[in-house]
Design a protein around this motif. Structure first.
Motif, PDB file in Angstrom:
ATOM      1  N   VAL A 225     -12.979  -0.519   3.908  1.00 32.79           N
ATOM      2  CA  VAL A 225     -12.176  -0.736   5.107  1.00 32.79           C
ATOM      3  C   VAL A 225     -12.044  -2.241   5.315  1.00 32.79           C
ATOM      4  O   VAL A 225     -13.012  -2.990   5.168  1.00 32.79           O
TER       5      VAL A 225
ATOM      6  N   PHE B 138      -5.837  -2.328   4.594  1.00 31.45           N
ATOM      7  CA  PHE B 138      -6.232  -0.992   5.026  1.00 31.45           C
ATOM      8  C   PHE B 138      -7.356  -1.109   6.045  1.00 31.45           C
ATOM      9  O   PHE B 138      -8.429  -1.638   5.739  1.00 31.45           O
ATOM     10  N   THR B 139      -7.116  -0.623   7.259  1.00 30.12           N
ATOM     11  CA  THR B 139      -8.078  -0.759   8.350  1.00 30.12           C
ATOM     12  C   THR B 139      -8.771   0.549   8.716  1.00 30.12           C
ATOM     13  O   THR B 139      -9.645   0.554   9.581  1.00 30.12           O
ATOM     14  N   GLN B 140      -8.361   1.656   8.068  1.00 26.48           N
ATOM     15  CA  GLN B 140      -8.980   2.942   8.358  1.00 26.48           C
ATOM     16  C   GLN B 140      -9.284   3.682   7.069  1.00 26.48           C
ATOM     17  O   GLN B 140      -8.552   3.570   6.087  1.00 26.48           O
ATOM     18  N   ARG B 141     -10.361   4.447   7.098  1.00 20.03           N
ATOM     19  CA  ARG B 141     -10.750   5.250   5.935  1.00 20.03           C
ATOM     20  C   ARG B 141      -9.702   6.321   5.646  1.00 20.03           C
ATOM     21  O   ARG B 141      -8.998   6.775   6.536  1.00 20.03           O
ATOM     22  N   GLY B 142      -9.648   6.719   4.384  1.00 24.13           N
ATOM     23  CA  GLY B 142      -8.767   7.812   3.999  1.00 24.13           C
ATOM     24  C   GLY B 142      -8.313   7.700   2.560  1.00 24.13           C
ATOM     25  O   GLY B 142      -8.638   6.752   1.850  1.00 24.13           O
TER      26      GLY B 142
ATOM     27  N   SER C 274      -0.247  11.937   4.724  1.00 21.37           N
ATOM     28  CA  SER C 274      -1.050  11.452   5.821  1.00 21.37           C
ATOM     29  C   SER C 274      -2.497  11.367   5.345  1.00 21.37           C
ATOM     30  O   SER C 274      -2.961  12.302   4.674  1.00 21.37           O
ATOM     31  N   PRO C 275      -3.209  10.285   5.597  1.00 25.67           N
ATOM     32  CA  PRO C 275      -2.770   9.144   6.382  1.00 25.67           C
ATOM     33  C   PRO C 275      -1.710   8.342   5.637  1.00 25.67           C
ATOM     34  O   PRO C 275      -1.533   8.490   4.432  1.00 25.67           O
TER      35      PRO C 275
ATOM     36  N   TYR D  73      -4.947   7.396   0.534  1.00 26.12           N
ATOM     37  CA  TYR D  73      -3.567   6.992   0.745  1.00 26.12           C
ATOM     38  C   TYR D  73      -2.792   7.140  -0.560  1.00 26.12           C
ATOM     39  O   TYR D  73      -3.104   6.482  -1.557  1.00 26.12           O
TER      40      TYR D  73
ATOM     41  N   ARG E 109     -12.945   3.502   1.861  1.00 28.51           N
ATOM     42  CA  ARG E 109     -14.264   3.995   2.331  1.00 28.51           C
ATOM     43  C   ARG E 109     -14.917   3.013   3.248  1.00 28.51           C
ATOM     44  O   ARG E 109     -14.721   1.853   3.198  1.00 28.51           O
TER      45      ARG E 109
END
Length: 71
Positions: A7, A47-51, A27-28, A53, A71
């Motif tokens: 992150v 990228f500021t949020q986990r996921g 999504s995300p 993409y 992560r």
């Protein structure tokens, strides 16, 4: 291509020649780049949020695609 980053990481896509973009899928999501062309094109996103993409190139969806795991 699959890349795993932390992150807050910034990812840069670059290509040489042709017209391409980085199109977020599902999504995300993240901000899709415009179509870029020229000798040396780059697109950068932090990228500021986990996921997980997913992305591709709108003009070459089967040949140019990938995933960024944050992560």
């Amino acid at each position: 291509s699959i890349d795993t980053v932390s992150v807050g990481s910034t990812v840069t896509w670059d290509w040489y020649g042709g017209t391409h973009n980085v199109q977020s899928l599902g999504s995300p999501s993240f901000t899709t780049s415009p179509l870029l062309s020229g000798g040396e094109s780059k697109y950068t996103f932090t990228f500021t949020q986990r996921g997980n993409y997913l992305y591709n190139c709108v003009r070459h969806p089967r040949a140019m695609w990938g995933r960024v795991i944050v992560r």
